[in-house]
Design a protein around this motif. Structure first.
Motif, PDB file in Angstrom:
ATOM      1  N   THR A 283       0.824  -1.197   0.000  1.00 12.90           N
ATOM      2  CA  THR A 283       0.000   0.000   0.000  1.00 12.90           C
ATOM      3  C   THR A 283       0.863   1.254   0.000  1.00 12.90           C
ATOM      4  OG1 THR A 283      -1.704  -1.200   1.219  1.00 12.90           O
ATOM      5  CG2 THR A 283      -1.868   1.194   1.203  1.00 12.90           C
ATOM      6  N   ALA A 284       1.918   1.241   0.811  1.00 11.69           N
ATOM      7  CA  ALA A 284       2.810   2.397   0.880  1.00 11.69           C
ATOM      8  C   ALA A 284       3.521   2.619  -0.451  1.00 11.69           C
ATOM      9  CB  ALA A 284       3.829   2.223   2.001  1.00 11.69           C
ATOM     10  N   GLN A 285       3.953   1.536  -1.071  1.00 13.49           N
ATOM     11  CA  GLN A 285       4.628   1.668  -2.362  1.00 13.49           C
ATOM     12  C   GLN A 285       3.669   2.194  -3.419  1.00 13.49           C
ATOM     13  OE1 GLN A 285       6.449  -2.185  -3.117  1.00 13.49           O
ATOM     14  NE2 GLN A 285       8.449  -1.208  -2.969  1.00 13.49           N
ATOM     15  N   ALA A 286       2.452   1.675  -3.428  1.00 17.75           N
ATOM     16  CA  ALA A 286       1.465   2.133  -4.398  1.00 17.75           C
ATOM     17  C   ALA A 286       1.160   3.611  -4.193  1.00 17.75           C
ATOM     18  CB  ALA A 286       0.192   1.303  -4.284  1.00 17.75           C
ATOM     19  N   ALA A 287       1.081   4.018  -2.948  1.00 16.18           N
ATOM     20  CA  ALA A 287       0.804   5.422  -2.656  1.00 16.18           C
ATOM     21  C   ALA A 287       1.949   6.309  -3.118  1.00 16.18           C
ATOM     22  CB  ALA A 287       0.560   5.617  -1.162  1.00 16.18           C
ATOM     23  N   GLN A 288       3.167   5.829  -2.951  1.00 14.44           N
ATOM     24  CA  GLN A 288       4.328   6.630  -3.345  1.00 14.44           C
ATOM     25  C   GLN A 288       4.431   6.750  -4.863  1.00 14.44           C
ATOM     26  OE1 GLN A 288       7.745   4.944  -1.468  1.00 14.44           O
ATOM     27  NE2 GLN A 288       7.386   5.998   0.462  1.00 14.44           N
ATOM     28  N   THR A 289       4.131   5.675  -5.577  1.00 20.45           N
ATOM     29  CA  THR A 289       4.290   5.715  -7.028  1.00 20.45           C
ATOM     30  C   THR A 289       3.159   6.457  -7.717  1.00 20.45           C
ATOM     31  OG1 THR A 289       3.238   3.550  -7.239  1.00 20.45           O
ATOM     32  CG2 THR A 289       5.650   3.601  -7.136  1.00 20.45           C
ATOM     33  N   THR A 290       1.977   6.480  -7.100  1.00 18.01           N
ATOM     34  CA  THR A 290       0.846   7.134  -7.752  1.00 18.01           C
ATOM     35  C   THR A 290       0.525   8.508  -7.179  1.00 18.01           C
ATOM     36  OG1 THR A 290      -0.719   6.035  -6.279  1.00 18.01           O
ATOM     37  CG2 THR A 290      -0.212   4.927  -8.371  1.00 18.01           C
ATOM     38  N   ALA A 291       1.235   8.923  -6.156  1.00 18.68           N
ATOM     39  CA  ALA A 291       0.937  10.206  -5.508  1.00 18.68           C
ATOM     40  C   ALA A 291       1.304  11.368  -6.420  1.00 18.68           C
ATOM     41  CB  ALA A 291       1.691  10.329  -4.192  1.00 18.68           C
ATOM     42  N   ALA A 292       0.403  12.344  -6.450  1.00 15.83           N
ATOM     43  CA  ALA A 292       0.654  13.534  -7.256  1.00 15.83           C
ATOM     44  C   ALA A 292       1.430  14.572  -6.452  1.00 15.83           C
ATOM     45  CB  ALA A 292      -0.670  14.122  -7.731  1.00 15.83           C
TER      46      ALA A 292
ATOM     47  N   PRO B 126       4.299  15.921  -3.862  1.00 19.94           N
ATOM     48  CA  PRO B 126       5.628  15.511  -3.439  1.00 19.94           C
ATOM     49  C   PRO B 126       5.669  15.085  -1.978  1.00 19.94           C
ATOM     50  CG  PRO B 126       5.677  17.721  -4.422  1.00 19.94           C
ATOM     51  CD  PRO B 126       4.254  17.291  -4.339  1.00 19.94           C
ATOM     52  N   ALA B 127       4.747  15.554  -1.150  1.00 16.66           N
ATOM     53  CA  ALA B 127       4.751  15.211   0.271  1.00 16.66           C
ATOM     54  C   ALA B 127       4.521  13.718   0.480  1.00 16.66           C
ATOM     55  CB  ALA B 127       3.681  16.009   1.007  1.00 16.66           C
ATOM     56  N   ALA B 128       3.747  13.078  -0.384  1.00 19.82           N
ATOM     57  CA  ALA B 128       3.467  11.649  -0.241  1.00 19.82           C
ATOM     58  C   ALA B 128       4.738  10.827  -0.446  1.00 19.82           C
ATOM     59  CB  ALA B 128       2.390  11.222  -1.234  1.00 19.82           C
ATOM     60  N   ALA B 129       5.631  11.274  -1.284  1.00 26.60           N
ATOM     61  CA  ALA B 129       6.875  10.555  -1.548  1.00 26.60           C
ATOM     62  C   ALA B 129       7.856  10.681  -0.388  1.00 26.60           C
ATOM     63  CB  ALA B 129       7.512  11.076  -2.833  1.00 26.60           C
ATOM     64  N   GLU B 130       7.632  11.612   0.521  1.00 26.89           N
ATOM     65  CA  GLU B 130       8.528  11.835   1.647  1.00 26.89           C
ATOM     66  C   GLU B 130       8.204  10.937   2.836  1.00 26.89           C
ATOM     67  OE1 GLU B 130       8.562  15.988   2.583  1.00 26.89           O
ATOM     68  OE2 GLU B 130       9.006  16.551   0.537  1.00 26.89           O
ATOM     69  N   LYS B 131       7.120  10.138   2.763  1.00 32.26           N
ATOM     70  CA  LYS B 131       6.745   9.256   3.861  1.00 32.26           C
ATOM     71  C   LYS B 131       7.851   8.248   4.108  1.00 32.26           C
ATOM     72  CE  LYS B 131       1.789   8.788   4.274  1.00 32.26           C
ATOM     73  NZ  LYS B 131       0.643   7.915   4.006  1.00 32.26           N
ATOM     74  N   THR B 132       8.146   8.016   5.387  1.00 32.41           N
ATOM     75  CA  THR B 132       9.140   7.014   5.726  1.00 32.41           C
ATOM     76  C   THR B 132       8.431   5.787   6.267  1.00 32.41           C
ATOM     77  OG1 THR B 132       9.377   7.919   7.945  1.00 32.41           O
ATOM     78  CG2 THR B 132      10.916   8.711   6.265  1.00 32.41           C
ATOM     79  N   MET B 133       9.080   4.644   6.101  1.00 36.41           N
ATOM     80  CA  MET B 133       8.502   3.394   6.583  1.00 36.41           C
ATOM     81  C   MET B 133       8.718   3.267   8.085  1.00 36.41           C
ATOM     82  SD  MET B 133       9.217   0.580   3.597  1.00 36.41           S
ATOM     83  CE  MET B 133      10.916   0.342   3.985  1.00 36.41           C
ATOM     84  N   THR B 134       7.794   2.585   8.731  1.00 31.21           N
ATOM     85  CA  THR B 134       7.927   2.316  10.158  1.00 31.21           C
ATOM     86  C   THR B 134       9.050   1.293  10.355  1.00 31.21           C
ATOM     87  OG1 THR B 134       6.392   0.455  10.131  1.00 31.21           O
ATOM     88  CG2 THR B 134       5.442   2.661  10.471  1.00 31.21           C
ATOM     89  N   PRO B 135       9.581   1.172  11.564  1.00 27.00           N
ATOM     90  CA  PRO B 135      10.629   0.168  11.804  1.00 27.00           C
ATOM     91  C   PRO B 135      10.179  -1.241  11.438  1.00 27.00           C
ATOM     92  CG  PRO B 135      10.545   1.704  13.628  1.00 27.00           C
ATOM     93  CD  PRO B 135       9.384   2.027  12.735  1.00 27.00           C
ATOM     94  N   GLN B 136       8.911  -1.574  11.709  1.00 23.85           N
ATOM     95  CA  GLN B 136       8.398  -2.908  11.357  1.00 23.85           C
ATOM     96  C   GLN B 136       8.406  -3.097   9.845  1.00 23.85           C
ATOM     97  OE1 GLN B 136       7.786  -5.556  13.043  1.00 23.85           O
ATOM     98  NE2 GLN B 136       6.866  -6.785  11.447  1.00 23.85           N
ATOM     99  N   GLN B 137       8.010  -2.080   9.103  1.00 22.78           N
ATOM    100  CA  GLN B 137       8.008  -2.162   7.647  1.00 22.78           C
ATOM    101  C   GLN B 137       9.435  -2.289   7.117  1.00 22.78           C
ATOM    102  OE1 GLN B 137       5.814   1.458   6.947  1.00 22.78           O
ATOM    103  NE2 GLN B 137       3.994   0.319   6.307  1.00 22.78           N
ATOM    104  N   GLN B 138      10.370  -1.585   7.743  1.00 18.54           N
ATOM    105  CA  GLN B 138      11.771  -1.680   7.328  1.00 18.54           C
ATOM    106  C   GLN B 138      12.306  -3.088   7.571  1.00 18.54           C
ATOM    107  OE1 GLN B 138      13.527   1.475   9.616  1.00 18.54           O
ATOM    108  NE2 GLN B 138      12.962   3.058   8.133  1.00 18.54           N
ATOM    109  N   ARG B 139      11.970  -3.675   8.741  1.00 14.10           N
ATOM    110  CA  ARG B 139      12.399  -5.052   9.039  1.00 14.10           C
ATOM    111  C   ARG B 139      11.796  -6.015   8.030  1.00 14.10           C
ATOM    112  NH1 ARG B 139      11.657  -3.638  14.373  1.00 14.10           N
ATOM    113  NH2 ARG B 139       9.623  -4.627  14.476  1.00 14.10           N
ATOM    114  N   MET B 140      10.501  -5.840   7.746  1.00 16.14           N
ATOM    115  CA  MET B 140       9.809  -6.716   6.798  1.00 16.14           C
ATOM    116  C   MET B 140      10.455  -6.636   5.419  1.00 16.14           C
ATOM    117  SD  MET B 140       7.300  -8.840   6.347  1.00 16.14           S
ATOM    118  CE  MET B 140       6.184  -8.556   7.682  1.00 16.14           C
ATOM    119  N   THR B 141      10.744  -5.432   4.973  1.00  8.85           N
ATOM    120  CA  THR B 141      11.373  -5.242   3.672  1.00  8.85           C
ATOM    121  C   THR B 141      12.753  -5.891   3.639  1.00  8.85           C
ATOM    122  OG1 THR B 141      10.189  -3.168   3.339  1.00  8.85           O
ATOM    123  CG2 THR B 141      12.140  -3.521   1.989  1.00  8.85           C
ATOM    124  N   SER B 142      13.518  -5.646   4.665  1.00 10.51           N
ATOM    125  CA  SER B 142      14.872  -6.190   4.737  1.00 10.51           C
ATOM    126  C   SER B 142      14.857  -7.718   4.749  1.00 10.51           C
ATOM    127  CB  SER B 142      15.574  -5.661   5.983  1.00 10.51           C
ATOM    128  OG  SER B 142      16.824  -6.270   6.135  1.00 10.51           O
TER     129      SER B 142
END
Length: 115
Positions: free
Chosen positions: A18-27, A29-45
């Protein structure tokens, strides 16, 4: 416990998608500045590490569970030795086959030798 971890894994993956979709489709620039939570970072890693190791099925589930429990990330990764990885994989296979006693010992021995 496993069900809770699996649920957390699914929620995290859904959140990442959902976060990736929001970042790629956001019009804006503020939406692209969102950072992932620590849990999301662990999951991605953990997901990237499992994909890089070409893990699938029970082996991947076990790896993801352990990775998320340990809070591993590229900066503080506590990786398993190849022998420990083999042991975990063989142990998972033996458990899946419900082997016990001498049959389990023989299976584990053969599994650890061939991998």
């Amino acid at each position: 416990m496993k069900m809770m971890l699996l649920a957390a894994l699914l929620v995290g993956m859904t959140g990442m998608a959902t976060a990736q979709a929001a970042q790629t489709t956001a019009a804006a620039p503020a939406a692209a500045e969102k950072t992932m939570t620590p849990q999301q970072q662990r999951m991605t890693s953990c997901n990237q590490q499992a994909t890089a190791k070409s893990m699938k099925g029970d082996e991947r589930k076990t790896y993801m569970s352990n990775c998320l429990k340990n809070g591993s990330s590229p900066s503080n990764e506590k990786s398993l030795t190849p022998q420990q990885q083999k042991m975990g994989t063989c142990n998972a296979e033996a458990s899946k086959k419900a082997l016990k006693g001498d049959a389990r010992k023989t299976f584990m021995s053969d599994c650890l030798k061939k991998k």
